[in-house]
Scaffold this motif. Structure first.
Motif, mmCIF file in Angstrom:
data_model
loop_
_atom_site.group_PDB
_atom_site.id
_atom_site.type_symbol
_atom_site.label_atom_id
_atom_site.label_comp_id
_atom_site.label_asym_id
_atom_site.label_seq_id
_atom_site.Cartn_x
_atom_site.Cartn_y
_atom_site.Cartn_z
ATOM 1 N N PHE A 175 -5.502 1.244 4.474
ATOM 2 C CA PHE A 175 -5.017 -0.095 4.812
ATOM 3 C C PHE A 175 -6.215 -1.036 4.955
ATOM 4 C CE2 PHE A 175 -0.613 -1.209 6.050
ATOM 5 C CZ PHE A 175 0.032 -0.075 5.604
ATOM 6 N N VAL A 176 -7.224 -0.594 5.669
ATOM 7 C CA VAL A 176 -8.401 -1.432 5.902
ATOM 8 C C VAL A 176 -9.222 -1.572 4.625
ATOM 9 C CG1 VAL A 176 -10.568 -1.615 7.204
ATOM 10 C CG2 VAL A 176 -8.474 -0.871 8.349
ATOM 11 N N TYR A 177 -9.507 -0.463 3.957
ATOM 12 C CA TYR A 177 -10.350 -0.467 2.757
ATOM 13 C C TYR A 177 -9.735 -1.312 1.643
ATOM 14 C CZ TYR A 177 -13.203 1.217 -1.108
ATOM 15 O OH TYR A 177 -14.044 1.284 -2.187
ATOM 16 N N GLN A 178 -8.456 -1.086 1.355
ATOM 17 C CA GLN A 178 -7.807 -1.831 0.275
ATOM 18 C C GLN A 178 -7.685 -3.314 0.629
ATOM 19 O OE1 GLN A 178 -7.429 -0.455 -2.626
ATOM 20 N NE2 GLN A 178 -7.772 1.643 -1.950
ATOM 21 N N SER A 179 -7.468 -3.627 1.892
ATOM 22 C CA SER A 179 -7.393 -5.036 2.305
ATOM 23 C C SER A 179 -8.734 -5.731 2.093
ATOM 24 C CB SER A 179 -6.966 -5.144 3.766
ATOM 25 O OG SER A 179 -5.659 -4.644 3.932
ATOM 26 N N ALA A 180 -9.820 -5.067 2.460
ATOM 27 C CA ALA A 180 -11.156 -5.635 2.229
ATOM 28 C C ALA A 180 -11.406 -5.775 0.728
ATOM 29 C CB ALA A 180 -12.220 -4.751 2.873
ATOM 30 N N GLY A 181 -10.963 -4.800 -0.041
ATOM 31 C CA GLY A 181 -11.110 -4.876 -1.493
ATOM 32 C C GLY A 181 -10.327 -6.029 -2.096
ATOM 33 N N TYR A 182 -9.137 -6.281 -1.567
ATOM 34 C CA TYR A 182 -8.351 -7.434 -2.024
ATOM 35 C C TYR A 182 -9.086 -8.734 -1.727
ATOM 36 C CZ TYR A 182 -3.597 -6.372 -3.667
ATOM 37 O OH TYR A 182 -2.512 -6.013 -4.403
ATOM 38 N N TYR A 225 0.792 -1.231 0.000
ATOM 39 C CA TYR A 225 0.000 0.000 0.000
ATOM 40 C C TYR A 225 0.825 1.283 0.000
ATOM 41 C CZ TYR A 225 -3.643 -3.305 1.258
ATOM 42 O OH TYR A 225 -4.501 -4.368 1.268
ATOM 43 N N VAL A 226 1.989 1.266 0.626
ATOM 44 C CA VAL A 226 2.771 2.490 0.763
ATOM 45 C C VAL A 226 3.873 2.585 -0.291
ATOM 46 C CG1 VAL A 226 4.184 3.857 2.359
ATOM 47 C CG2 VAL A 226 2.247 2.545 3.225
ATOM 48 N N ARG A 227 4.443 1.475 -0.655
ATOM 49 C CA ARG A 227 5.525 1.449 -1.649
ATOM 50 C C ARG A 227 5.220 0.431 -2.762
ATOM 51 N NH1 ARG A 227 7.808 5.919 -0.499
ATOM 52 N NH2 ARG A 227 9.022 6.040 1.405
ATOM 53 N N PRO A 228 4.096 0.581 -3.447
ATOM 54 C CA PRO A 228 3.765 -0.384 -4.502
ATOM 55 C C PRO A 228 4.671 -0.203 -5.718
ATOM 56 C CG PRO A 228 2.247 1.441 -4.600
ATOM 57 C CD PRO A 228 3.104 1.657 -3.365
ATOM 58 N N LEU A 229 4.682 -1.199 -6.558
ATOM 59 C CA LEU A 229 5.432 -1.118 -7.804
ATOM 60 C C LEU A 229 4.775 -0.066 -8.695
ATOM 61 C CD1 LEU A 229 7.532 -2.154 -9.843
ATOM 62 C CD2 LEU A 229 5.851 -3.872 -10.538
ATOM 63 N N VAL A 230 5.520 0.976 -9.016
ATOM 64 C CA VAL A 230 5.056 2.038 -9.903
ATOM 65 C C VAL A 230 5.911 1.977 -11.152
ATOM 66 C CG1 VAL A 230 4.772 4.531 -10.170
ATOM 67 C CG2 VAL A 230 4.327 3.466 -7.958
ATOM 68 N N GLY A 248 -4.545 9.330 9.226
ATOM 69 C CA GLY A 248 -5.882 8.735 9.288
ATOM 70 C C GLY A 248 -6.309 8.158 7.954
ATOM 71 N N ARG A 249 -5.988 8.846 6.865
ATOM 72 C CA ARG A 249 -6.346 8.343 5.535
ATOM 73 C C ARG A 249 -5.550 7.079 5.208
ATOM 74 N NH1 ARG A 249 -9.047 9.531 0.547
ATOM 75 N NH2 ARG A 249 -8.763 7.527 -0.485
ATOM 76 N N TRP A 250 -4.261 7.054 5.601
ATOM 77 C CA TRP A 250 -3.464 5.844 5.385
ATOM 78 C C TRP A 250 -4.077 4.666 6.129
ATOM 79 C CZ3 TRP A 250 -0.339 4.737 1.663
ATOM 80 C CH2 TRP A 250 0.412 5.733 1.044
ATOM 81 N N ALA A 251 -4.467 4.892 7.374
ATOM 82 C CA ALA A 251 -5.072 3.818 8.180
ATOM 83 C C ALA A 251 -6.365 3.340 7.521
ATOM 84 C CB ALA A 251 -5.338 4.308 9.594
ATOM 85 N N TYR A 252 -7.191 4.273 7.085
ATOM 86 C CA TYR A 252 -8.436 3.922 6.401
ATOM 87 C C TYR A 252 -8.130 3.091 5.158
ATOM 88 C CZ TYR A 252 -12.477 4.413 3.355
ATOM 89 O OH TYR A 252 -13.514 4.148 2.509
#
Length: 177
Positions: free
Chosen positions: A162-169, A27-32, A156-160
């Motif tokens: 982490f949860v949102y993208q994990s649920a999406g995965y 989430y923080v350092r993805p392959l770009v 706060g947005r990073w924390a959100y």
């Protein structure tokens, strides 16, 4: 009893740290990718965080002859201006079905196959890149280059995310395109 409560709390804290560290590169350092010549640029819907401007700039710089904008918004003055602006390249706006990354992947696959595209640049924001790469890759087998609109995000947005993208995965894992 008190020792058990402490142990459970400590275990929970350790688990949170391990999960955060494990998901950090996702989430923080993805392959770009570096943008390169492409058949199209696809700007994924979401917060108006600079991704629209980046997609337009890449087209102006000659990376692709067209930009597709996912426009799942009921009404957005910004998207209306973008979708009806006069550009020296083609601008296509579409409402994905469903109004998710999965719907955007389906639209990408439909257009890419109909027009024989081989490479597409996709613009989104940092926490979404890995999940978008996974979902769009399930929908279309062509080459996809991901670039980052890189908005500044609060803790706060990073924390959100982490949860949102994990649920999406988790959801994407059990769904096809």
């Amino acid at each position: 009893m008190r020792g058990r409560k402490y142990a459970v709390t400590l275990l929970g804290a350790v688990a949170a740290v391990v999960v955060t560290i494990g998901l950090w590169p996702v989430y923080v350092r993805p392959l770009v990718d570096r943008p390169g010549p492409a058949d199209a640029i696809l700007v994924l819907g979401g917060a108006h965080d600079g991704r629209e401007q980046l997609g337009l700039r890449l087209a102006r710089d000659g990376y692709a002859p067209r930009v597709l904008f996912s426009d799942p918004y009921e009404y957005s003055a910004r998207m209306n201006r973008i979708c009806h602006g006069g550009y020296s390249f083609e601008v296509i706006c579409f409402d994905p079905s469903p109004r998710t990354t999965r719907g955007e992947g389906r639209e990408l696959a439909r257009r890419a196959e109909a027009q024989n595209w081989r490479r597409v640049i996709v613009v989104t924001f940092t926490p979404h890149i890995s999940r978008a790469r996974y979902i769009l890759g399930k929908c279309w087998s062509g080459e996809i280059l991901f670039v980052d609109a890189a908005p500044a995000l609060s803790v706060g947005r990073w924390a959100y995310d982490f949860v949102y993208q994990s649920a999406g995965y988790a959801k994407a894992f059990v769904e096809d395109c």
